[in-house]
Design an enzyme around this catalytic site. Structure first.
Site, PDB file in Angstrom:
ATOM      1  CG  HIS A   1     -42.688  -8.291 -81.278  1.00  0.00           C
ATOM      2  ND1 HIS A   1     -42.022  -7.085 -82.318  1.00  0.00           N
ATOM      3  CD2 HIS A   1     -42.018  -8.952 -79.641  1.00  0.00           C
ATOM      4  CE1 HIS A   1     -41.208  -7.466 -81.724  1.00  0.00           C
ATOM      5  NE2 HIS A   1     -41.076  -7.378 -79.947  1.00  0.00           N
TER       6      HIS A   1
ATOM      7  NE  ARG B   1     -54.131 -33.183 -72.090  1.00  0.00           N
ATOM      8  CZ  ARG B   1     -52.957 -33.989 -72.877  1.00  0.00           C
ATOM      9  NH1 ARG B   1     -53.078 -35.147 -72.957  1.00  0.00           N
ATOM     10  NH2 ARG B   1     -52.334 -33.227 -72.922  1.00  0.00           N
TER      11      ARG B   1
ATOM     12  CG  ASN C   1     -64.628 -25.864 -76.409  1.00  0.00           C
ATOM     13  OD1 ASN C   1     -63.902 -25.337 -75.336  1.00  0.00           O
ATOM     14  ND2 ASN C   1     -65.713 -26.271 -76.734  1.00  0.00           N
TER      15      ASN C   1
ATOM     16  CG  HIS D   1     -60.982 -31.384 -72.376  1.00  0.00           C
ATOM     17  ND1 HIS D   1     -60.170 -31.394 -70.673  1.00  0.00           N
ATOM     18  CD2 HIS D   1     -60.379 -32.240 -72.497  1.00  0.00           C
ATOM     19  CE1 HIS D   1     -59.524 -32.450 -70.822  1.00  0.00           C
ATOM     20  NE2 HIS D   1     -59.768 -32.760 -71.889  1.00  0.00           N
TER      21      HIS D   1
ATOM     22  CE1 TYR E   1     -60.490 -40.752 -69.528  1.00  0.00           C
ATOM     23  CE2 TYR E   1     -59.795 -39.753 -67.221  1.00  0.00           C
ATOM     24  CZ  TYR E   1     -59.256 -40.396 -68.280  1.00  0.00           C
ATOM     25  OH  TYR E   1     -58.253 -40.893 -68.071  1.00  0.00           O
TER      26      TYR E   1
ATOM     27  CE  LYS F   1     -55.173 -42.437 -65.602  1.00  0.00           C
ATOM     28  NZ  LYS F   1     -54.007 -41.508 -65.781  1.00  0.00           N
TER      29      LYS F   1
ATOM     30  CG  HIS G   1     -68.558 -32.348 -82.326  1.00  0.00           C
ATOM     31  ND1 HIS G   1     -68.455 -33.092 -80.997  1.00  0.00           N
ATOM     32  CD2 HIS G   1     -67.957 -31.006 -82.775  1.00  0.00           C
ATOM     33  CE1 HIS G   1     -67.659 -31.571 -80.224  1.00  0.00           C
ATOM     34  NE2 HIS G   1     -67.313 -31.276 -80.973  1.00  0.00           N
TER      35      HIS G   1
END
Length: 566
Positions: free
Chosen positions: A151, A437, A440, A444, A452, A464, A479
């Site tokens: 499908h 998340r 990409n 990430h 992070y 966090k 970017h």
């Protein structure tokens, strides 16, 4: 009489032979039909089993809380506070049993004291549980697995048919209206101009990146020699860190300044800036991963730690070209190259490149090439914005498919790179944090592993939210830097959309229902990309069409599309 009886027997034998041939033909036909039906039934059963397995895998992948190490779509391996995974904690159970046996031999008072101390240690370990690590495994990309279902393959064929019809439409328009067939070669010639300069800079950048390997090795060797002199060792490490940060800044500055000095067109500038950014991320991943091992004084392998100062040059060179930004000494490797698979991915990239050229000529240039010369009111602006919604959605989806699926799978196949999870099922997301998340995974993972986690451990001290905001700001700045220098203008729409609106939507949509959240996600993506491409196109053509003066510093930061009509 004898002749008549012999003729009669011959006639009967001929009839029997005829009947026998008919029966044999019927038997052969029946056997062929049965074999064909059995083959079709076996294929249907195998396809049903394969679809059921894929359905179970994707159902498990959507269950974020119950994802375990056995799931091939699981990307992280939990860690404890001491850096060990959950598996290593389980493997330490014999030591716990020996400790329990030792406790049984102690006095009741010391036993109670040891139990309280053990409970406190367990509570502290649970509170300081470390962030999970990236794991690599043999797995195909999501779309590669989904396209094995009949499908989904049909939907893929429908998109191919639409693409072919679009190409035929462009060819007919060029032939009957323009009088000649262009095939968008003018767009390719303009966008890829001075590409030989980009290739020369790319080679020089790789020489610089290779020199970093030997510079890092020199730092590690000298640090080992200064082990008995703590002050000199600390001075050498701090000096090397300053030199490394300076080299990274110079590397980024040179690549961006060359875009302006060489006056590179948009496509060539994007190639140079994206490749420079990729190499910067690769270098930092290599240094960050191996510096921790050098400081620890040992090289941690998959089996057990063993003393070793540095990985091999071969591992470093493979990492530079591998479709990942997370450094490891080795990765899962396939046994052979599927050349047909690689060729299909290459042809897909060529087809999307031509599609982009056609969209630029038929939509972007057609809508905005007179911006700044023609009268522009609210009604004309709204018509242009909504006229770009569908082409912008095609640019968005085809860009994802070309880069994150076709290009990365093409390079993975040539390098026999086993882990093909470059993205997840972002199209089913109903919140923006899930979308970021899964959109990409390659970038990430780098932001998670080297920005992070370090911010969470050393800068924000367990916050966090603050760590996530820092990641968003860095990603939005990069970017905007790529788009701004590629277009050679200061127009921070990408930063506002990504770093402000995108962050706000992350917090606003966390409790959204799944259906409404997914609808709003797609609505905002199509609307946002349409506005983003339209605004950048307006600014680009406004700078070209309007004769603007730059006498004050505010003239450089004020958008040209505003100055043209005000």
């Amino acid at each position: 009489m004898a002749a008549e009886s012999q003729a009669k027997r011959m006639e009967e034998s001929q009839q029997l032979q005829f009947v026998r041939e008919k029966l044999l033909a019927f038997q052969k036909k029946m056997i062929g039909d049965v074999e064909q039906r059995m083959s079709c039934l076996i294929q249907d059963v195998m396809l049903d089993i394969q679809q059921q397995q894929l359905r179970q895998q994707f159902d498990n992948s959507t269950d974020r809380t119950s994802a375990g190490n056995g799931n091939i779509w699981h990307n992280r391996q939990p860690q404890t506070a001491n850096g060990k995974s959950a598996e290593s904690d389980i493997s330490d159970s014999p030591n716990l049993q020996s400790d329990a046996a030792a406790q049984n031999e102690t006095t009741p008072a010391s036993k109670q004291h040891n139990n309280e101390k053990e409970k406190q240690q367990q509570q502290q370990k649970q509170q300081r549980r470390g962030l999970p690590d990236k794991v690599f495994a043999f797995r195909e990309s999501y779309l590669t697995a989904l396209l094995q279902v009949e499908h989904m393959r049909t939907i893929y064929n429908i998109f191919y048919t639409i693409l072919v019809l679009f190409f035929l439409n462009v060819i007919c328009y060029d032939y009957f209206v323009e009088g000649h067939i262009n095939f968008a070669f003018d767009t390719f010639n303009g966008g890829l101009k001075r590409l030989h300069y980009v290739m020369g800079i790319w080679l020089l950048e790789h020489i610089f990146v290779l020199l970093l390997f030997y510079a890092f090795r020199g730092w590690a060797i000298m640090r080992a020699k200064l082990q008995t002199h703590n002050s000199l060792q600390r001075f050498w490490s701090h000096s090397s860190l300053i030199m490394y940060i300076s080299a990274q800044l110079v590397f980024g500055y040179v690549s961006t300044s060359l875009c302006l000095k060489l006056n590179l067109p948009f496509v060539s500038a994007c190639v140079l800036l994206l490749e420079s950014t990729r190499l910067l991320m690769k270098m930092h991943a290599f240094v960050r991963y191996n510096a921790a091992r050098v400081l620890a004084g040992k090289l941690k392998t998959d089996n057990e730690p063993c003393p070793a100062p540095m990985p091999s040059l071969q591992s470093y060179v493979y990492f530079l070209f591998a479709p990942t930004l997370i450094y490891r000494d080795s990765y899962p490797r396939t046994t052979h190259i599927r050349w047909k698979f690689a060729l299909c991915r290459l042809l897909e990239m060529v087809a999307v490149a031509f599609l982009y050229a056609f969209i630029h000529e038929r939509h972007i240039h057609e809508h905005f090439h007179l911006f700044g010369k023609e009268p522009m009111g609210a009604s004309q602006l709204i018509v242009k914005l909504f006229g770009m919604m569908l082409p912008s959605a095609i640019i968005f989806l085809c860009g994802f498919y070309m880069i994150l699926h076709s290009w990365l799978n093409f390079t993975s196949e040539l390098l026999r790179f086993g882990d093909r999870m470059f993205y997840k099922d972002w199209w089913t997301s109903h919140t923006y944090d899930t979308y970021y998340r899964n959109w990409n995974v390659v970038v990430h993972d780098w932001l998670y592993e080297y920005v992070y986690k370090d911010c969470y451990k050393y800068i924000c001290k367990g916050s966090k939210t603050a760590s996530s905001l820092l990641v968003f700001m860095i990603s939005a700045l990069v970017h905007e830097q790529v788009l701004g220098f590629a277009l050679q203008m200061f127009f921070p729409v990408m930063f506002v959309f990504f770093g402000v609106v995108g962050v706000a939507l992350v917090f606003l949509m966390r409790r959204a229902p799944k259906t409404l959240g997914n609808i709003f996600l797609w609505f905002s993506l199509i609307l946002g990309n349409g506005m983003l491409i339209s605004l950048y196109a307006m600014e680009y053509y406004a700078k070209r069409n309007c004769e603007l003066s730059y006498k004050h510093w505010t003239d450089y930061v004020t958008p040209a599309l505003w100055r043209c009509y005000h």
